[in-house]
Design a protein around this motif. Structure first.
Motif, PDB file in Angstrom:
ATOM      1  N   LEU A  42      15.868   8.519   2.096  1.00  0.00           N
ATOM      2  CA  LEU A  42      15.406   7.140   2.014  1.00  0.00           C
ATOM      3  C   LEU A  42      14.056   6.971   2.715  1.00  0.00           C
ATOM      4  O   LEU A  42      13.196   6.219   2.246  1.00  0.00           O
ATOM      5  N   VAL A  43      13.870   7.681   3.837  1.00  0.00           N
ATOM      6  CA  VAL A  43      12.580   7.630   4.535  1.00  0.00           C
ATOM      7  C   VAL A  43      11.469   8.178   3.642  1.00  0.00           C
ATOM      8  O   VAL A  43      10.372   7.617   3.574  1.00  0.00           O
ATOM      9  N   SER A  44      11.759   9.267   2.934  1.00  0.00           N
ATOM     10  CA  SER A  44      10.743   9.859   2.051  1.00  0.00           C
ATOM     11  C   SER A  44      10.391   8.913   0.905  1.00  0.00           C
ATOM     12  O   SER A  44       9.231   8.842   0.485  1.00  0.00           O
ATOM     13  N   ILE A  45      11.380   8.166   0.402  1.00  0.00           N
ATOM     14  CA  ILE A  45      11.098   7.179  -0.643  1.00  0.00           C
ATOM     15  C   ILE A  45      10.186   6.083  -0.095  1.00  0.00           C
ATOM     16  O   ILE A  45       9.229   5.667  -0.749  1.00  0.00           O
ATOM     17  N   ALA A  46      10.479   5.642   1.145  1.00  0.00           N
ATOM     18  CA  ALA A  46       9.656   4.599   1.770  1.00  0.00           C
ATOM     19  C   ALA A  46       8.218   5.079   1.953  1.00  0.00           C
ATOM     20  O   ALA A  46       7.264   4.332   1.712  1.00  0.00           O
ATOM     21  N   ILE A  47       8.053   6.330   2.379  1.00  0.00           N
ATOM     22  CA  ILE A  47       6.706   6.887   2.540  1.00  0.00           C
ATOM     23  C   ILE A  47       5.995   6.951   1.187  1.00  0.00           C
ATOM     24  O   ILE A  47       4.811   6.627   1.074  1.00  0.00           O
ATOM     25  N   GLY A  48       6.727   7.362   0.163  1.00  0.00           N
ATOM     26  CA  GLY A  48       6.146   7.408  -1.179  1.00  0.00           C
ATOM     27  C   GLY A  48       5.743   6.034  -1.673  1.00  0.00           C
ATOM     28  O   GLY A  48       4.689   5.874  -2.298  1.00  0.00           O
ATOM     29  N   VAL A  49       6.570   5.015  -1.384  1.00  0.00           N
ATOM     30  CA  VAL A  49       6.239   3.642  -1.792  1.00  0.00           C
ATOM     31  C   VAL A  49       4.955   3.194  -1.106  1.00  0.00           C
ATOM     32  O   VAL A  49       4.056   2.629  -1.740  1.00  0.00           O
ATOM     33  N   GLY A  50       4.866   3.446   0.210  1.00  0.00           N
ATOM     34  CA  GLY A  50       3.661   3.056   0.941  1.00  0.00           C
ATOM     35  C   GLY A  50       2.414   3.716   0.387  1.00  0.00           C
ATOM     36  O   GLY A  50       1.382   3.066   0.176  1.00  0.00           O
ATOM     37  N   ALA A  51       2.492   5.032   0.143  1.00  0.00           N
ATOM     38  CA  ALA A  51       1.344   5.754  -0.417  1.00  0.00           C
ATOM     39  C   ALA A  51       1.022   5.244  -1.817  1.00  0.00           C
ATOM     40  O   ALA A  51      -0.153   5.100  -2.186  1.00  0.00           O
ATOM     41  N   GLY A  52       2.058   4.953  -2.605  1.00  0.00           N
ATOM     42  CA  GLY A  52       1.849   4.454  -3.961  1.00  0.00           C
ATOM     43  C   GLY A  52       1.215   3.074  -3.977  1.00  0.00           C
ATOM     44  O   GLY A  52       0.345   2.787  -4.806  1.00  0.00           O
ATOM     45  N   LEU A  53       1.631   2.207  -3.054  1.00  0.00           N
ATOM     46  CA  LEU A  53       1.040   0.870  -2.970  1.00  0.00           C
ATOM     47  C   LEU A  53      -0.443   0.957  -2.637  1.00  0.00           C
ATOM     48  O   LEU A  53      -1.263   0.215  -3.189  1.00  0.00           O
ATOM     49  N   ILE A  54      -0.793   1.867  -1.723  1.00  0.00           N
ATOM     50  CA  ILE A  54      -2.199   2.046  -1.359  1.00  0.00           C
ATOM     51  C   ILE A  54      -2.991   2.574  -2.550  1.00  0.00           C
ATOM     52  O   ILE A  54      -4.073   2.097  -2.867  1.00  0.00           O
ATOM     53  N   THR A  55      -2.422   3.558  -3.241  1.00  0.00           N
ATOM     54  CA  THR A  55      -3.109   4.140  -4.397  1.00  0.00           C
ATOM     55  C   THR A  55      -3.291   3.110  -5.503  1.00  0.00           C
ATOM     56  O   THR A  55      -4.380   2.944  -6.055  1.00  0.00           O
ATOM     57  N   GLY A  56      -2.207   2.408  -5.852  1.00  0.00           N
ATOM     58  CA  GLY A  56      -2.256   1.470  -6.964  1.00  0.00           C
ATOM     59  C   GLY A  56      -3.051   0.221  -6.665  1.00  0.00           C
ATOM     60  O   GLY A  56      -3.782  -0.284  -7.515  1.00  0.00           O
ATOM     61  N   CYS A  57      -2.918  -0.285  -5.442  1.00  0.00           N
ATOM     62  CA  CYS A  57      -3.581  -1.536  -5.087  1.00  0.00           C
ATOM     63  C   CYS A  57      -5.024  -1.317  -4.676  1.00  0.00           C
ATOM     64  O   CYS A  57      -5.923  -2.035  -5.105  1.00  0.00           O
ATOM     65  N   ILE A  58      -5.250  -0.321  -3.820  1.00  0.00           N
ATOM     66  CA  ILE A  58      -6.579  -0.090  -3.276  1.00  0.00           C
ATOM     67  C   ILE A  58      -7.404   0.792  -4.199  1.00  0.00           C
ATOM     68  O   ILE A  58      -8.620   0.710  -4.252  1.00  0.00           O
ATOM     69  N   GLY A  59      -6.725   1.673  -4.934  1.00  0.00           N
ATOM     70  CA  GLY A  59      -7.442   2.547  -5.854  1.00  0.00           C
ATOM     71  C   GLY A  59      -8.111   3.720  -5.179  1.00  0.00           C
ATOM     72  O   GLY A  59      -9.040   4.299  -5.714  1.00  0.00           O
ATOM     73  N   ALA A  60      -7.631   4.086  -3.979  1.00  0.00           N
ATOM     74  CA  ALA A  60      -8.231   5.225  -3.295  1.00  0.00           C
ATOM     75  C   ALA A  60      -7.367   5.656  -2.128  1.00  0.00           C
ATOM     76  O   ALA A  60      -6.921   4.829  -1.348  1.00  0.00           O
TER      77      ALA A  60
END
Length: 426
Positions: free
Chosen positions: A82-100
């Protein structure tokens, strides 16, 4: 001063190109029922082997793999998944929202969660490789691949990735703390420079009235002075490319491609990244390759560079945490979709500010962890207690910033669902 400004622009462009690759890959996976079903099947070993039958499977798994203590294919805890999913969500939000730059926080996040640096690097590489394969490297863009460029570049990338993997493993064998300190130092330098440049760029853009989009706009592909100089050096064999874009095409000596590949492969092997954040600026700004050809070739090299490095330098030595990799893959797919939608309802200047903050949070996390590790090795006079306090401060700062950003993005998404639906209809 101009050198640092140009280097910052290099890194920002590369981070943006890497994010675009990740977003396109995620969309390719999410839009395919077959790929989603495959992900579900890949999670079954985690559920059965890592949770349901952990006590039974544990004793029969090999203790050694590649001459080193092996980490089992599925960790025996639902919590770490579950922690790894949370880390993936955080990284994905940064990638998708910020674009970098979302992938830049994964290794620091894993290390903050107690994962050894070498294991975090190997797992992140495997996660990138799995995502690249699952995304089928987006066939419509493969038409832009220059096979000659890619083949010669990959010679250097394989050599560089091998060197990076060997460096990490040798340091780990000498002292696991030394290995962590080395990886932490590399991330501190990279995130510190990129974070402060991004903050300066944000403040400059805000002062100018918020010009520019969330993802920094498109980068040009005109030949600069350096590109012309390198292409004028005739050291055979010469590799031709961009024949469809420029009359007669462009040519560059193979030696520059091999050296570029070696640098990208070295970064991938040491940091656990795909190398795309370096490939794009090197190809466009240094070698003079067009943006179109660069994108296709970059996608192509990520699959092979990340795949080779993760399997040959980490997996066979037991330095890949399968459960973490799958959790991050699932989380990032979800995060990227949400983040990309939020960019439609949030001003670009705001998102660029968040990018600077997120990267600087990763920098603070690693720089605060470094004194404790150097103290453990006796390099600097830092007591274990002080080192632990500093490390905890870095961890709390990191997760508060990334967690706060994630809550803001998800909240913004939920709040604007009606507006997003109207945009979709239009």
């Amino acid at each position: 001063m101009r050198f640092f400004t140009e280097w910052g622009r290099f890194m920002m462009a590369g981070a943006g190109a890497m994010a675009k690759w990740e977003i396109a890959n995620a969309e390719s996976i999410v839009s395919s029922r077959k790929k989603l079903l495959l992900i579900a099947l890949l999670v079954i070993p985690i559920i059965l082997g890592g949770i349901a039958f952990a006590d039974d499977i544990g004793p029969v798994l090999p203790n050694l793999l590649g001459g080193k203590k092996a980490y089992s294919p599925a960790f025996y805890s639902l919590g770490i998944f579950l922690v790894s999913i949370a880390i993936g969500v955080g990284a994905g939000l940064i990638t998708g929202c910020i674009g970098a730059g979302g992938g830049f926080i994964i290794a620091p996040a894993l290390m903050s969660a107690g994962i050894k640096g070498i294991l975090a690097v190997g797992t992140d590489l495997f996660h990138i490789f799995a995502k690249a394969i699952m995304g089928s490297v987006i066939h419509r863009k493969l038409g832009n691949v220059s096979v000659a460029l890619a083949a010669v570049f990959l010679i250097g990338a394989v050599l560089g990735a091998t060197a990076g993997g060997v460096i990490n493993r040798v340091l780990y064998e000498i002292n696991p703390v030394l290995s962590d300190a080395f990886i932490t130092s590399i991330y501190s330098l990279m995130l510190g420079f990129l974070g402060f440049y991004a903050l300066t760029d944000f403040l400059r853009s805000r002062k100018a009235g918020g010009a520019g989009d969330a993802h920094g706009g498109e980068e040009g592909a005109d030949l600069g002075a350096m590109s012309r100089s390198l292409q004028d050096i005739k050291f055979p064999p010469m590799i031709s490319f961009d024949k469809d874009l420029v009359p007669g095409g462009r040519r560059i000596s193979w030696i520059f491609l091999v050296l570029s590949g070696a640098l990208v492969g070295l970064a991938a092997g040491i940091m656990g990244v795909g190398g795309g954040f370096l490939t794009f600026p090197i190809f466009v700004y240094v070698l003079g390759v067009s943006s179109m050809t660069t994108v296709g070739t970059d996608i192509f090299q990520i699959v092979f560079t990340a795949g080779f490095a993760s399997v040959s330098q980490y997996a066979i030595y037991g330095f890949i945490f399968y459960t973490l990799a799958m959790g991050m893959l699932i989380g990032s797919l979800l995060g990227i979709q949400i983040g990309a939608l939020v960019t439609k309802v949030v001003p670009g200047i705001t998102i660029r500010g968040f990018y600077a903050m997120a990267v600087l949070a990763g920098f603070m996390n690693r720089i605060f962890a470094l004194p404790g590790k150097l103290g453990e090795m006796g390099v600097i006079p830092v007591s274990p207690g002080l080192g632990a306090i500093l490390s905890d401060i870095g961890i709390w700062l990191f997760f508060i910033v990334i967690g706060g950003f994630s809550v803001w993005v998800i909240g913004t998404f939920l709040k604007n669902i009606p507006a997003l639906k109207r945009k979709e209809v239009l």
